[in-house]
Design a protein around this motif. Structure first.
Motif, PDB file in Angstrom:
ATOM      1  N   ALA A  67       0.891  -0.766   0.093  1.00 15.78           N
ATOM      2  CA  ALA A  67       0.098  -0.607   0.274  1.00 15.78           C
ATOM      3  C   ALA A  67       1.034   1.633   0.031  1.00 15.78           C
ATOM      4  N   ARG A  68       1.900   1.199   0.694  1.00 18.05           N
ATOM      5  CA  ARG A  68       3.237   2.377   0.801  1.00 18.05           C
ATOM      6  C   ARG A  68       3.221   2.447  -0.518  1.00 18.05           C
ATOM      7  N   VAL A  69       3.737   1.959  -1.293  1.00 20.10           N
ATOM      8  CA  VAL A  69       4.765   1.802  -2.312  1.00 20.10           C
ATOM      9  C   VAL A  69       3.523   2.165  -3.318  1.00 20.10           C
ATOM     10  N   LEU A  70       2.288   1.662  -3.254  1.00 24.21           N
ATOM     11  CA  LEU A  70       0.792   2.314  -4.122  1.00 24.21           C
ATOM     12  C   LEU A  70       1.223   4.254  -3.929  1.00 24.21           C
ATOM     13  N   ASP A  71       1.268   4.327  -2.861  1.00 19.95           N
ATOM     14  CA  ASP A  71       0.543   5.835  -2.266  1.00 19.95           C
ATOM     15  C   ASP A  71       2.340   6.385  -3.221  1.00 19.95           C
ATOM     16  N   ALA A  72       2.794   6.188  -2.964  1.00 20.18           N
ATOM     17  CA  ALA A  72       4.039   6.801  -3.678  1.00 20.18           C
ATOM     18  C   ALA A  72       4.523   6.899  -4.583  1.00 20.18           C
TER      19      ALA A  72
END
Ligand code: S3P
Length: 181
Positions: A67-72
């Motif tokens: 999820a963090r990678v997707l946000d970034a």
């Protein structure tokens, strides 16, 4: 159909073994786009393999990284993004995928998936006593989620990566071109 700033990337979703990374690399090369693989980003950021992340930190930790990678990635342009097969499961990820760009779901029939994923042991969710049953079970939950998230669906069964890449590009073209008026 969406237009404007949201149309800047091609995002590939789909079950394990549907060819997201291989097709994504081809699509990126043909469009002159950068290729990004969310699993590869997670490996790079954590310094651990996906198998080790699942084993040592657990699936929840992996999903938080995903999820963090997707946000970034939300500020990324002109990229083809291949995602992990489970990225559509957390509900908050689904609008984020659509915001990132044109979402194409790659599909394959369960026997084809089984045959493709049996070539490696790197997928922790399929290291079960009965991978065929696990695939059926996961597909029963996920198929509707891929369909709900994607702008376009391409069946990869019996087709080469090159043919699938052609389909992805043809479907994405109109979406990637900014309207002139
Ligand atoms: C997963 C798919 C994998 C990887 C992880 C979990 C899943 O990616 O993200 O093993 O939940 O379906 P691929 O779809 O590239 O195999």
């Amino acid at each position: 159909m969406k237009s404007g700033v949201a149309s800047r990337n091609v995002v590939l979703v789909g079950f394990m073994g549907t060819g997201k990374s291989s097709v994504g690399r081809l699509v990126a090369a043909r469009l002159g786009f950068q290729f990004i693989d969310t699993d590869a980003r997670i490996i790079q950021e954590t310094g651990q393999s996906i198998a080790d992340l699942f084993r040592v930190r657990g699936e929840g930790f992996f999903r938080a990284c995903e999820a963090r990678v997707l946000d970034a990635l939300q500020t990324t342009n002109s990229a083809v993004v291949a995602t992990g097969g489970g990225i559509v499961v957390p509900p908050e990820n689904r609008p984020r995928l659509a915001q990132l760009g044109f979402v194409v779901a790659l599909t394959a029939d369960p026997e084809t998936i089984l045959e493709r994923v049996s070539r490696t042991t790197k997928r922790p969710l399929l290291q079960t006593a009965d991978p065929r049953a696990t695939i059926t079970e996961l597909l029963s939950v996920r198929t509707a989620l891929y369909q709900a998230t994607a702008h376009y669906i391409v069946n990869t069964t019996g087709r080469s990566h090159s043919e699938v890449a052609d389909d992805v590009i043809a479907s994405a073209r109109a979406f990637l071109v900014e309207p002139t008026s």
